[in-house]
Design an enzyme around this catalytic site. Structure first.
Site, PDB file in Angstrom:
ATOM      1  N   LYS A 146       0.813  -1.210   0.000  1.00  0.00           N
ATOM      2  CA  LYS A 146       0.000   0.000   0.000  1.00  0.00           C
ATOM      3  C   LYS A 146       0.853   1.269   0.000  1.00  0.00           C
ATOM      4  O   LYS A 146       0.609   2.181  -0.771  1.00  0.00           O
ATOM      5  CB  LYS A 146      -0.933   0.023   1.225  1.00  0.00           C
ATOM      6  CG  LYS A 146      -1.979  -1.036   1.167  1.00  0.00           C
ATOM      7  CD  LYS A 146      -3.395  -0.599   0.876  1.00  0.00           C
ATOM      8  CE  LYS A 146      -3.652   0.841   0.572  1.00  0.00           C
ATOM      9  NZ  LYS A 146      -5.000   1.096   0.079  1.00  0.00           N
ATOM     10  N   GLU A 230      -4.334   7.905   6.843  1.00  0.00           N
ATOM     11  CA  GLU A 230      -5.012   8.626   5.772  1.00  0.00           C
ATOM     12  C   GLU A 230      -6.154   9.443   6.372  1.00  0.00           C
ATOM     13  O   GLU A 230      -6.691   9.082   7.424  1.00  0.00           O
ATOM     14  CB  GLU A 230      -5.635   7.642   4.753  1.00  0.00           C
ATOM     15  CG  GLU A 230      -4.668   7.005   3.800  1.00  0.00           C
ATOM     16  CD  GLU A 230      -5.367   6.056   2.821  1.00  0.00           C
ATOM     17  OE1 GLU A 230      -6.610   6.003   2.809  1.00  0.00           O
ATOM     18  OE2 GLU A 230      -4.644   5.366   2.086  1.00  0.00           O
ATOM     19  N   HIS A 265     -17.214  -5.751   3.595  1.00  0.00           N
ATOM     20  CA  HIS A 265     -16.107  -5.805   2.629  1.00  0.00           C
ATOM     21  C   HIS A 265     -16.294  -6.860   1.543  1.00  0.00           C
ATOM     22  O   HIS A 265     -15.395  -7.101   0.742  1.00  0.00           O
ATOM     23  CB  HIS A 265     -14.753  -6.013   3.317  1.00  0.00           C
ATOM     24  CG  HIS A 265     -14.371  -4.867   4.223  1.00  0.00           C
ATOM     25  ND1 HIS A 265     -14.153  -3.603   3.733  1.00  0.00           N
ATOM     26  CD2 HIS A 265     -14.206  -4.780   5.548  1.00  0.00           C
ATOM     27  CE1 HIS A 265     -13.850  -2.808   4.741  1.00  0.00           C
ATOM     28  NE2 HIS A 265     -13.889  -3.489   5.862  1.00  0.00           N
ATOM     29  N   ARG A 322      -5.480  -8.425 -11.306  1.00  0.00           N
ATOM     30  CA  ARG A 322      -6.071  -9.693 -11.747  1.00  0.00           C
ATOM     31  C   ARG A 322      -7.378  -9.406 -12.469  1.00  0.00           C
ATOM     32  O   ARG A 322      -7.863  -8.278 -12.450  1.00  0.00           O
ATOM     33  CB  ARG A 322      -6.378 -10.557 -10.518  1.00  0.00           C
ATOM     34  CG  ARG A 322      -7.322  -9.816  -9.567  1.00  0.00           C
ATOM     35  CD  ARG A 322      -7.951 -10.690  -8.504  1.00  0.00           C
ATOM     36  NE  ARG A 322      -9.057  -9.985  -7.885  1.00  0.00           N
ATOM     37  CZ  ARG A 322      -8.954  -9.178  -6.836  1.00  0.00           C
ATOM     38  NH1 ARG A 322      -7.786  -8.979  -6.265  1.00  0.00           N
ATOM     39  NH2 ARG A 322     -10.019  -8.558  -6.362  1.00  0.00           N
TER      40      ARG A 322
END
Ligand code: MV4
Length: 539
Positions: A146, A230, A265, A322
């Site tokens: 990340k 963040e 999620h 992907r």
């Protein structure tokens, strides 16, 4: 839309600084005659279908419980790879590469999940002389971290969520960093994405506990406890851009998917285009996604995830290196076979003319059918599929990994199938989805189909008013009631048996019960009554 990294002009540099018409890294186009699919379920079936259409021989691997699976039935060859646990079967990268070489396969398609985003596996394939149908190992690795990908995106001019560029050294660094960004903030694992090691922090008093929790969860999930900060984006949408790149530095955008409807999620409904993305925003997000891909020398299919806030600002979240579950809605609105494109670019063919000016046409919606019981807090629902009738007719696409008689085991992802619809516009796509769900019947196991029937009655969903927290909020508050039809059906059946002998006439209640004055409960009751008469459990 067709945002490209390389303008059509001669010799123009791509964002990665490479010249146009760069020679392919590994020689001229290589004919792929046999492809091994290192996956299972609906995505293995999806890939098999395109392989057959392209006249390429197909092979699959399967674990013990999957020996009677649909991919095994449909493939030209099927090879056992081990017992049920993924690490002993579908995650055995070295064994799968060895097998591919033994059976004379030219390439491996990893599907999604399992080995699809493991840079080492892409490398193993390459070292064995096999084509990995996906991006380079370097691109997978660069997007896997990340903090690393954030740094690359900032350098490439891609908007990222405001926040830190470094992993936090200690709690004191977290405190000063959070004060600088301004609360609320989000702590995230530096090593990986997907919501693991993620903690929302509303105020300074909550930071210390959240910092410790995020670090230990990051350590457990990624073997790396580094976290960074963040700014929290409040009630955003999840909008992602499908990109496709070839081996010559050309990357194009194929437009967005709206994926805000998630439960913990897990995506449940996806659509293309997004109800809120204008052609202008599509161009800007497409350009950002192409720049993101260009920054890591991306080839093959990929998805750039963004958060889109209420003011129309968008921020890079991560890139999925992907083919994704929800690729079907992009295929439906672009007419492009993404798996065929993946195979062609992996073989060294440049992206063809169909990628020159891609504009979405009509509207597509996909719902994921999970073997979970929406009436029992989405508990797993394994078992034998006793009866299966998938919807058919205009504008409907089924991507299913199961058939009537299939055993659904608890060993793998509970997603059994995807039901997608296409229509000229969103309103008609919603109507078509309703019709498709009315035709769908699955007996023997419970699925999430009733959730989608309930969602179709939700005013916010129908209006396209979505955000990433919406479904969890509606399920928690009871605003979105997943009607407990099995109970209702049983109650009605009992009532009917107990009090009378006259036959109930199924036709007496109409589907959807739209008679004026009939409330929602009555409609569900009518549906329950019909079902009770048929005697079948709810799909
Ligand atoms: C966020 C966010 C709000 N603000 N970052 C969740 C999974 C991971 N990929 C990133 N996630 C989020 N990051 C900031 N700064 C909200 C989420 C988020 C989310 C994102 C996409 C889809 C569903 C989500 C559900 C909850 C939280």
């Amino acid at each position: 839309m067709a945002e490209e990294s390389v303008p059509n002009g001669e010799g123009a540099p791509g964002p990665a600084g490479r010249p146009e018409r760069m020679p392919p890294p590994s020689g001229p186009p290589r004919a792929l005659r046999k492809v091994l699919i290192a996956n299972r379920g609906e995505i293995a079936v999806r890939i098999l279908r395109t392989l057959r259409e392209l006249g390429i021989r197909s092979a699959v691997v399967y674990s013990e419980p999957d020996r009677r699976g649909l991919p095994v039935l449909l493939a030209d060859e099927a090879h056992p790879i081990g017992p049920a646990p993924s690490r002993d079967s579908y995650l055995r990268g070295e064994a799968i590469v060895r097998l591919a070489v033994e059976i004379g396969a030219d390439a491996i398609h990893p599907g999604y999940g399992f080995l699809s985003e493991r840079a080492e596996f892409a490398r193993l394939c390459q070292d064995a002389g096999l084509v990995f149908i996906g991006p380079s190992a370097a691109a997978i690795a660069a997007m896997g971290s990340k903090v690393e990908s954030r740094r690359l995106m900032i350098a490439a001019g891609v908007p990222v969520v405001p926040g830190g560029q470094e992993a936090l050294l200690d709690l004191a660094a977290a405190q000063s960093g959070a004060a600088e960004i301004g609360y609320p903030v989000m702590l995230k694992a530096a090593a990986g994405g997907g919501g693991k090691g993620m903690r929302m922090v509303a105020r300074p008093a909550d930071l210390a506990a959240a910092y410790r929790a995020a670090r230990s969860e990051a350590a457990a999930s990624f073997g790396d406890d580094a976290v960074y900060l963040e700014q929290l984006i409040v009630e955003p949408r999840h909008v992602e851009i499908q990109v496709m790149g070839d081996l010559y530095g050309r990357v194009v955008s194929l437009g967005e998917r709206e994926c805000s409807l998630q439960r913990r999620h897990q995506k449940v409904v996806e659509e293309a285009p997004s109800p809120v993305v204008t052609p202008e925003l599509r161009r800007r997000m497409g350009a950002a996604a192409v720049a993101a891909a260009g920054a890591v020398g991306y080839s093959n299919a990929g998805t750039v995830e963004f958060l889109l806030d209420a003011e129309g600002r968008f921020f890079f979240l991560e890139m999925n290196t992907r083919l994704q579950v929800e690729h079907a809605v992009t295929e439906l609105v672009t007419g492009i076979d993404l798996v065929a494109a993946q195979i062609r670019v992996a073989a060294g063919e440049p992206l063809g003319r169909e990628f020159d000016d891609v504009t979405p046409r009509g509207h597509a919606i996909e719902v994921r059918l999970y073997a979970e019981d929406p009436f029992q807090r989405f508990a797993p629902s394994p078992g034998r599929i006793e009866m299966l009738r998938l919807p058919e007719g205009p504008g409907i696409r089924n991507d299913s990994g199961v058939y009537e008689g299939s055993e659904v085991s608890i060993h793998y992802d509970p997603m059994l199938a995807k039901l997608s619809v296409w229509a000229a516009d969103r309103e008609r796509a919603l109507a078509r989805l309703g019709r498709a769900l009315a035709e769908l019947r699955i007996e023997g196991i419970r699925t999430t189909a009733p959730l989608y029937r309930a969602l179709l009655g939700d005013a916010d969903f129908r209006a396209g008013r979505l955000d990433i927290g919406m479904l969890d909020r509606k399920l928690a508050s009871g605003e979105l009631r997943v009607p407990d039809l099995p109970l209702l059906a049983a109650a009605i059946a009992h009532y009917e048996r107990a009090r009378r002998t006259t036959a109930v006439v199924p036709g007496a209640v109409g589907a959807g019960g739209s008679a004026a004055g009939s409330g929602r409960r009555q409609r569900w009751a009518a549906a329950g009554r019909r079902e009770a008469v048929r005697g079948g459990p709810w799909s």
